[in-house]
Design a protein around this motif. Structure first.
Motif, short mmCIF file in Angstrom:
data_model
loop_
_atom_site.label_atom_id
_atom_site.label_comp_id
_atom_site.label_asym_id
_atom_site.label_seq_id
_atom_site.Cartn_x
_atom_site.Cartn_y
_atom_site.Cartn_z
N LEU A 50 -9.80 -3.40 2.89
CA LEU A 50 -9.15 -2.38 3.84
C LEU A 50 -9.34 -2.47 5.34
O LEU A 50 -8.33 -2.13 5.84
CB LEU A 50 -9.58 -0.86 3.34
CG LEU A 50 -8.78 0.34 3.88
CD1 LEU A 50 -7.35 0.28 3.80
CD2 LEU A 50 -9.81 1.63 3.75
N LEU A 88 -1.56 0.86 0.31
CA LEU A 88 -2.39 1.05 1.59
C LEU A 88 -1.74 0.79 3.00
O LEU A 88 -1.71 1.62 3.84
CB LEU A 88 -3.83 0.74 1.28
CG LEU A 88 -4.65 1.36 0.55
CD1 LEU A 88 -5.96 0.64 0.14
CD2 LEU A 88 -4.86 2.68 0.53
N GLY A 102 -5.03 6.63 4.10
CA GLY A 102 -5.30 5.28 3.37
C GLY A 102 -6.89 5.49 2.92
O GLY A 102 -7.20 5.10 1.72
#
Length: 427
Positions: free
Chosen positions: A40, A167, A179
């Motif tokens: 991420l 995401l 997200g």
């Protein structure tokens, strides 16, 4: 008696293998939830720059702290799991991860990002990393240990990449906080599953198992005791060095900087994230296959081949990046995906060589090699961002990582061969 000279009892065959595979399924779900936080940050570089004005180096610092603590906590997490069981540690780690992600959504300064994402999520994900998989497989498997390790490793990679496309869409079309909250909720959902369904030892299910006694040393002291013994061997330093280079070329570079690097060449973030997801899909196949191969072939040779091929992929990547996806880039994605974390099963196998470290110490030994992996990854996450700020391009970073992979291939070939009968094999 030293760690190296300590006699190690032969593992006992464990019946009812289906129970062990249920434990693998639960552990894989927990690892997947924690693994989702690994990639991420690559999606957050641009949004954080636009909202707060933070440079690549600023976000890279938080990622360096995250990866460094992720690795440094590993041997201590292994010792804690051996003393208190993986169930409690997994639940606590997932709660820590969720707290760090939730706090990130209300941050206003760069030091807070370093604290929440770097420290809290770094510690939580480190406890759920390779040492967690090693403890589970060492306790529950004699036969097919390499395959089980490959599956658990693949589940972490799957978690890192399967969430990327949705995401990326959320970050691009809604907001990066949405997200982050999504992943925090996913970690919380898995906590009850780990707490109620994960078992610490086969003896809890009535299954015949190996020694279940807790180590005599306190959890905070035992990692250093194991390190002192392991550090007397050339095998340990070669494994730690190769695994540090592995971290540099995967977590630190590809997983952190691929999306912004592709963006430098005009590729949309969602497209770049989809490419990383494809890498994750082939990670699963490559890691499981590597676990199967590790049960049958020389782990040193496998590592040398993996690192050599990875070097070749990194050398050609700068020429393949562009605004669109084309067949040569797809070929890179497939090959790099197959090689990405295929190094873990043979590295764990070499960490468990009984005439070097001992079966009981293998999880902690691997924890220290994993610490080297994550320290290398964190260093590259920071250095890659700083070099991008200074040079305006990632080209030299890819080439440097490729050269290091060639060094790792040579180091793998130099790992001393185990004594006859000392290397763990399927029974």
């Amino acid at each position: 008696m030293s760690l190296i000279d300590r006699p190690v009892a032969a593992p006992v065959r464990r019946p009812h293998d289906h129970r062990a595979w249920w434990i693998v399924a639960v552990a894989a779900t927990a690892i997947m939830a924690a693994g989702a936080f690994g990639t991420l940050p690559g999606l957050l570089v641009a949004p954080l720059h636009h909202e707060f004005g933070w440079s690549h180096g600023t976000t890279g610092l938080a990622m360096w702290v995250n990866m460094a603590l992720n690795g440094l906590i590993a041997p201590f997490a292994a010792a804690l799991m051996e003393r208190f069981g993986p169930r409690r540690i997994a639940a606590a780690a997932l709660l820590t991860i969720a707290a760090g992600a939730a706090l990130t959504t209300v941050m206003t300064a760069a030091w807070q990002f370093t604290l929440y994402w770097g420290v809290l999520i770094g510690l939580g994900t480190g406890a759920m990393g390779g040492t967690f998989a090693t403890v589970v497989t060492n306790r529950w498997f004699v036969r097919r240990r390499g395959l089980a390790t490959g599956i658990l490793t693949a589940s972490g990679v799957f978690g890192q990449f399967v969430f990327l496309p949705p995401l990326a869409w959320v970050v691009e079309h809604l907001q990066w906080r949405a997200g982050t909250v999504t992943l925090a909720m996913a970690a919380l959902v898995v906590v009850p599953l780990a707490w109620f369904w994960l078992r610490d030892h086969p003896s809890e299910t009535g299954t015949t198992a190996g020694p279940s006694a807790s180590p005599s040393a306190p959890p905070r002291a035992r990692p250093f005791q194991v390190l002192r013994g392991a550090a007397r061997t050339r095998t340990f330093w070669l494994l730690a060095g190769t695994f540090a280079i592995c971290g540099i070329s995967t977590n630190g570079l590809m997983w952190t900087h691929f999306v912004p690097a592709a963006g430098d060449h005009g590729m949309a973030p969602t497209t770049a994230a989809s490419m990383l997801t494809l890498i994750g899909i082939f990670n699963v196949a490559g890691t499981v296959a590597s676990g199967w191969l590790t049960d049958r072939y020389d782990a040193r040779l496998l590592l040398a081949v993996y690192y050599t091929l990875r070097a070749g992929t990194l050398f050609v990547l700068p020429q393949l990046l562009g605004p669109s996806v084309h067949p040569p880039l797809i070929a890179f994605i497939i090959l790099f995906g197959l090689l990405d974390v295929a190094t873990i099963p043979p590295t764990i196998a070499l960490s468990a060589i009984r005439d070097r470290f001992g079966t009981e110490e293998s999880a902690v030994v691997f924890g220290w090699t994993l610490a080297a992996h994550q320290l290398g990854a964190g260093l590259m996450a920071l250095a890659g961002g700083l070099l991008r700020d200074a040079l305006g391009t990632y080209t030299m970073v890819w080439i440097f990582a490729g050269l290091l992979c060639l060094v790792a291939a040579l180091m793998s070939a130099l790992v001393p061969a185990p004594a006859p009968g000392a290397e763990p094999r399927a029974r």
